[in-house]
Design an enzyme around this catalytic site. Structure first.
Site, PDB file in Angstrom:
ATOM      1  N   SER A 182       0.790  -1.229   0.000  1.00 52.77           N
ATOM      2  CA  SER A 182       0.000   0.000   0.000  1.00 52.77           C
ATOM      3  C   SER A 182       0.819   1.274   0.000  1.00 52.77           C
ATOM      4  O   SER A 182       0.330   2.325  -0.418  1.00 52.77           O
ATOM      5  CB  SER A 182      -0.940   0.004   1.203  1.00 52.77           C
ATOM      6  OG  SER A 182      -0.205  -0.040   2.418  1.00 52.77           O
ATOM      7  N   HIS A 210      -5.386  -3.886  -1.853  1.00 52.94           N
ATOM      8  CA  HIS A 210      -5.151  -2.857  -2.868  1.00 52.94           C
ATOM      9  C   HIS A 210      -5.087  -3.432  -4.284  1.00 52.94           C
ATOM     10  O   HIS A 210      -4.764  -2.706  -5.222  1.00 52.94           O
ATOM     11  CB  HIS A 210      -3.871  -2.083  -2.549  1.00 52.94           C
ATOM     12  CG  HIS A 210      -4.001  -1.212  -1.341  1.00 52.94           C
ATOM     13  ND1 HIS A 210      -4.453   0.090  -1.410  1.00 52.94           N
ATOM     14  CD2 HIS A 210      -3.757  -1.463  -0.037  1.00 52.94           C
ATOM     15  CE1 HIS A 210      -4.476   0.607  -0.196  1.00 52.94           C
ATOM     16  NE2 HIS A 210      -4.055  -0.308   0.656  1.00 52.94           N
ATOM     17  N   LYS A 241     -12.148  -0.134  -0.070  1.00 51.47           N
ATOM     18  CA  LYS A 241     -11.295   0.634  -0.978  1.00 51.47           C
ATOM     19  C   LYS A 241     -11.952   0.704  -2.363  1.00 51.47           C
ATOM     20  O   LYS A 241     -12.811   1.539  -2.592  1.00 51.47           O
ATOM     21  CB  LYS A 241      -9.883   0.047  -0.990  1.00 51.47           C
ATOM     22  CG  LYS A 241      -9.192   0.185   0.365  1.00 51.47           C
ATOM     23  CD  LYS A 241      -7.817  -0.408   0.373  1.00 51.47           C
ATOM     24  CE  LYS A 241      -7.089  -0.113   1.683  1.00 51.47           C
ATOM     25  NZ  LYS A 241      -7.750  -0.650   2.894  1.00 51.47           N
TER      26      LYS A 241
END
Length: 394
Positions: A182, A210, A241
């Site tokens: 990340s 991610h 996310k």
């Protein structure tokens, strides 16, 4: 008023401020989007993990509202007692289908997904081989497991093999890696790690927080990116996310998911995902399943931003994804750079120790499909202006 029992905290906070490591937390007064409102000002947002712009997508909002009208707001219980609703079961079915996994379990966050999974798979007498740059939630999950943790050099498969060969005393073994790291935006060599795990008979777990919505066909993640379906034992992820909502997931082999329903402590002892969150996540999965338009736009924005930043002379590290670290070195400089960006209308936070190593402070730029080319141009102009002013570029 402080007493002697907490006086040490003020000294520690003062030390953080003196070192340029104190975190000044901004408060948004608008929906999460390409532009946000902070302190009454409209700013261009390059801070959030809202990769696909789904956090304020009209379909996602409407799905949450409709679910409230039908099911209420909160489940009112843990999943194992009375908190499992048909919405949760349907979300897990859709996620398993989307990820091409045997089964899936949904939890309250990506962090709790790691806390549920790792201690359920290993314990005292077991070994965990963990990438040295793995996320804090992996580190905390490893600590809770009470297994021995052996760190291997970042993304270094040869070092992983050396560490495995050096240990013959164990009950069970587990390799854990982030999929996309990340802070640096680089991608784990999961295909090679998988080959090592198979050669040595070691369970393999990847945290793809991610990578979902970013890598793979239609954003299906790093396992899809490398074509490793059925070979990675467990894939932990987040719905907070790219999916734009909040929640966590664990996908993989059916027997592991069944075990987590019996022994995953956050699943057993913390209330289930709320109704609107669950419904919103389902709609986000539906949007990703229908088209790659948002993912294509995300990558186009990231490529443009990275290319032009490098052309201006900025150091953007070794990112392979839409995460673009603008490397500045010292925490004080990174915080000063972030403040000047904010004053010029761009919201991009400084990242320093302990999130990253000492001397590797940066501005972590998070590109989004919500940005249009004009937004990217404004950001580039502002970064260039501040970079020249502070002597970062010529």
């Amino acid at each position: 008023m402080q007493d002697g029992r907490t006086a040490w905290l003020q000294a520690e906070i003062d030390n953080l401020k003196a070192a340029g490591l104190y975190n000044h937390i901004r408060t948004l007064d608008s929906p999460m989007d390409a532009w946000v409102t902070i302190d009454g000002r409209r700013l261009l947002n390059f801070c959030a993990n809202n990769y696909l712009g789904l956090a304020n997508h009209p379909r996602v909002r409407e799905a949450a509202k409709a679910a409230i009208d039908r099911y209420g707001v909160g489940p009112g219980a843990v999943r194992s007692i009375a908190g499992t609703m048909s919405l949760h079961v349907e979300l897990e079915r859709r996620l398993a289908e989307f990820k091409h996994a045997e089964a899936c379990i949904a939890l309250q966050s990506g962090f709790t997904a790691n806390l549920a999974t790792i201690p359920a798979l290993v314990g005292p007498g077991d070994l965990i081989f963990s990438d040295e740059l793995n996320h804090a939630s992996i580190i905390d999950g490893c600590r809770l497991s009470r297994a021995e943790v052996i760190r291997y050099a970042h993304a270094d498969v040869a070092d992983l093999e050396r560490q495995i060969a050096a240990r013959t005393d164990y009950k069970r073994r587990l390799i854990i890696t982030d999929g996309v790291f990340s802070m640096d935006g680089d991608v784990a060599p999961l295909d090679r790690i998988c080959a090592v795990a198979e050669a040595h008979g070691i369970m393999l777990m990847v945290d793809d927080a991610h990578g979902e919505g970013v890598l793979g066909r239609g954003g299906r993640g790093i396992v899809d990116h490398f074509g490793l379906h059925g070979r990675v034992d467990v894939e932990v992820g987040t719905l907070s996310k790219a999916f734009g909502v909040v929640g966590g997931l664990v996908a993989g082999k059916g027997i592991i998911i069944e075990w987590l329903r019996q022994r995953g402590r956050p699943f057993l002892f913390s209330s289930a995902m709320t109704v609107p969150d669950t419904a919103a996540c389902m709609e986000a999965v539906a949007i990703l399943s229908e088209s790659t338009e948002l993912i294509d736009r995300l990558w186009a924005n990231a490529e443009l931003f990275r290319r032009e930043m490098q052309a201006m002379g900025f150091n953007t590290g070794f990112s392979q994804t839409p995460i673009v670290p603008v490397m500045l070195g010292e925490a004080r400089l990174a915080q000063q750079f972030s403040r000047r960006l904010f004053e010029e209308g761009v919201f991009a936070m400084a990242i320093g120790y302990p999130t990253v190593a000492q001397g590797k402070a940066r501005i972590r730029v998070m590109n989004s499909a919500a940005h249009n080319p004009g937004d990217i141009e404004i950001a580039l102009e502002t970064f260039g202006k501040v970079g020249r002013e502070l002597g970062v570029i010529g």
